[in-house]
Design an enzyme around this catalytic site. Structure first.
Site, mmCIF file in Angstrom:
data_model
loop_
_atom_site.group_PDB
_atom_site.id
_atom_site.type_symbol
_atom_site.label_atom_id
_atom_site.label_comp_id
_atom_site.label_asym_id
_atom_site.label_seq_id
_atom_site.Cartn_x
_atom_site.Cartn_y
_atom_site.Cartn_z
ATOM 1 N N ASP A 15 46.884 -69.144 29.713
ATOM 2 C CA ASP A 15 47.922 -68.172 30.985
ATOM 3 C C ASP A 15 46.968 -67.682 31.857
ATOM 4 O O ASP A 15 47.075 -66.474 32.240
ATOM 5 C CB ASP A 15 48.676 -67.287 30.058
ATOM 6 N N GLU A 182 59.433 -70.240 32.716
ATOM 7 C CA GLU A 182 58.542 -69.100 32.339
ATOM 8 C C GLU A 182 57.380 -69.113 33.415
ATOM 9 O O GLU A 182 57.353 -69.776 34.292
ATOM 10 C CB GLU A 182 58.123 -69.271 31.082
HETATM 11 C C1 6LW Z 1 53.111 -67.729 27.351
HETATM 12 C C2 6LW Z 1 54.188 -68.582 27.784
HETATM 13 C C3 6LW Z 1 54.116 -69.714 26.725
HETATM 14 O O1 6LW Z 1 53.459 -66.359 27.578
HETATM 15 O O2 6LW Z 1 53.319 -69.370 25.681
HETATM 16 O O3 6LW Z 1 55.180 -71.192 26.068
HETATM 17 C C4 6LW Z 1 52.851 -67.921 26.019
HETATM 18 N N1 6LW Z 1 54.404 -70.773 27.101
HETATM 19 O O4 6LW Z 1 53.745 -68.815 29.270
HETATM 20 C C5 6LW Z 1 51.747 -67.688 25.203
HETATM 21 O O5 6LW Z 1 50.601 -68.004 25.800
#
Ligand code: 6LW
Length: 512
Positions: A15, A182
């Site tokens: 991330d 996200e």
């Molecule tokens: C992060 C999100 C994700 O916050 O995993 O599935 C989480 N996606 O973007 C943790 O890395």
């Protein structure tokens, strides 16, 4: 054409978020239940990164105790505005955002403020500073009803009070709408607001999608080219998968680059975690084009047009602990371990504390990331166990339920042994044991490759193999979760003050 090697940050650095101030780039990544939290890196050329600090490096700033290793601090964003650095992030519990916070600093090397809670639902917070000085907070959350499954939303951040104010604007439900919109970040280019997000989840279907608007609060219209970047359609021979979760940064010379997360699977599974890849971006009238020459994230990519960094970062080398503690690349689990792991004149002293690696407390453990599929790691360790309930050694740690360890212990009669144990799905198995001469200091070693982790012990100048653990057993695909393997030093016992001594630790990539 001069090139660089991707990933630019190998090993578990998920991330990524990046910002620039003058000629300096700063990058932060998730840290989950590892402590200290939120590693922060500096670079001048976007390729060579040096860790400056951790954003969360004081005890008690966030409660990590009791958490699964893949919960904890997720998906930060770093931004700079009028002399202040801002990092927003979330503490996740049971795979859901539980508290969102902002921290600030004037010097990215710290000190950073304590976390200021923000009243925000969901995960993956970001900040956008508009030309008029207003700051907009965005994040993602589950969407109610028909619009779902996820939505990106926005509120204004009052920079004086560090408080979300004004109405909530629901911005967008994503282009693909299959799963998890996200990782939103907002950018303004030629008067247009570009909302860039991730969709499909952080695994094989990960992708970058986009929407745009004429006004900051919307309405946002899906960029019909979405997904703008993905490797979800590529076959098993593709070396980089799970590409997504990008953040964009402009260079002083006017280039744009994205940092993205990606993984390098071997036969379908990866152990190194999600790593940071650098991807060129070209702006067109239609919006950003990722990797315009190839449409994908490559292991060898053309260099950014930036002044060359003065020197390469030092290659991994033997770390002597004689008189020196672990450096910035080392972490513990769920909290500080200064009371359990102490630098001494002869090496690192690790107290055999009761908390096991298989629990969710703070074990006597410090680890560093495995950053290469082929590597060698070794530690010179002394530990006089008095029974089978005491052990100290080298751990290959994926999660509290899935790890392997080569340790010094004793049998019921008190005779010293080196033992190899593996834990899968929460159940431990002893794979091998070799007797040791009493009082002997030994070298514990592990070598990894595409197939397995192989464990050996050196007694005097004689090496003895203890066996292997299949590499895939410690992969994210087998263990679940969001992290990569860490190589650790640990001790476990009765908490009666008995200590292991680690003189040195060596980590080296091995040639392909
Ligand atoms: C992060 C999100 C994700 O916050 O995993 O599935 C989480 N996606 O973007 C943790 O890395």
């Amino acid at each position: 054409m001069p090139t660089f090697r991707n990933p630019v940050l190998p090993g578990c650095h998920p991330d990524p978020s990046v910002c620039r101030v003058g000629a300096d780039f700063y990058l932060v990544t998730s840290s989950f239940a590892y402590y200290p939290g939120l590693p922060l890196f500096h670079s001048r050329d976007l390729v060579r990164w040096r860790q400056l600090t951790h954003v969360l490096n004081r005890p008690g700033q966030l409660p990590l105790h009791g958490l699964d290793v893949s919960d904890g601090v997720w998906a930060p964003t770093i931004r700079h505005h009028e002399g202040t650095f801002y990092v927003v992030s979330t503490l996740a519990v049971n795979r859901r955002g539980s508290r969102t916070f902002v921290v600030t600093a004037t010097d990215p090397a710290g000190p950073w403020s304590d976390p200021v809670p923000l009243e925000a639902e969901g995960i993956d917070p970001s900040l956008f500073f508009d030309d008029d000085g207003r700051c907009w907070f965005t994040a993602c959350r589950d969407a109610p009803g028909e619009g779902g499954p996820g939505e990106l939303w926005m509120r204004e951040l009052d920079l004086e009070r560090l408080k979300l104010v004004g109405p909530t604007h629901v911005l967008w439900n994503g282009a693909v709408r299959g799963a998890w919109v996200e990782a939103p970040h907002l950018y303004k280019r030629d008067g247009v607001y570009h909302l860039i997000a991730a969709e499909g989840g952080t695994e094989r279907n990960h992708s970058v999608t986009a929407a745009r608007a004429a006004h900051v609060t919307g309405p946002y219209v899906t960029d019909p080219r979405s997904p703008l970047l993905t490797h979800r359609h590529r076959g098993p021979d593709e070396p980089v998968h799970n590409v997504g979760h990008v953040d964009l940064v402009d260079t002083p010379g006017g280039e744009t680059w994205a940092v993205a997360l990606g993984v390098r699977p071997v036969d379908g599974t990866h152990t190194l975690g999600r790593e940071v890849f650098l991807v060129p971006v070209a702006w067109t009238a239609a919006g950003p084009v990722f990797a315009p020459e190839t449409g994908g994230v490559r292991l060898s990519e053309r260099l950014p047009a930036l002044p060359a960094a003065p020197h390469d970062p030092p290659a991994p080398a033997l770390t002597s602990f004689e008189g020196a503690g672990p450096g910035l690349e080392w972490s513990s689990l769920r909290g500080p371990v200064d009371h359990l792991v102490r630098p001494g004149a002869d090496g690192l002293e690790i107290e055999a504390a009761p908390e096991p690696l298989s629990g969710t407390g703070v074990p006597a453990f410090v680890g560093r990331r495995q950053q290469h599929v082929r590597f060698h790691a070794a530690a010179r360790v002394r530990f006089a166990a008095s029974g089978p309930d005491e052990e100290a050694g080298l751990a290959v740690f994926q999660s509290q339920d899935q790890h392997a360890g080569l340790a010094l212990t004793a049998d019921a009669a008190g005779a010293p042994h080196a033992v190899l144990t593996v834990r899968e799905a929460g159940a431990g198995t002893r794979l091998a044991a070799v007797p040791l001469p009493p009082g002997e200091e030994v070298v514990l070693a592990v070598e990894g490759d595409e197939r397995a982790y192989a464990f050996r012990v050196r007694i005097g100048d004689r090496w003895t193999g203890l066996g292997e653990v299949e590499r895939a057993l410690l992969s994210t695909e087998r263990a679940g979760g969001f992290v990569g393997v860490h190589l650790g030093l640990y001790a476990q016992g009765r908490g009666d003050g008995r200590r292991a001594l680690v003189r040195w630790f060596d980590y080296r990539p091995l040639q392909h």
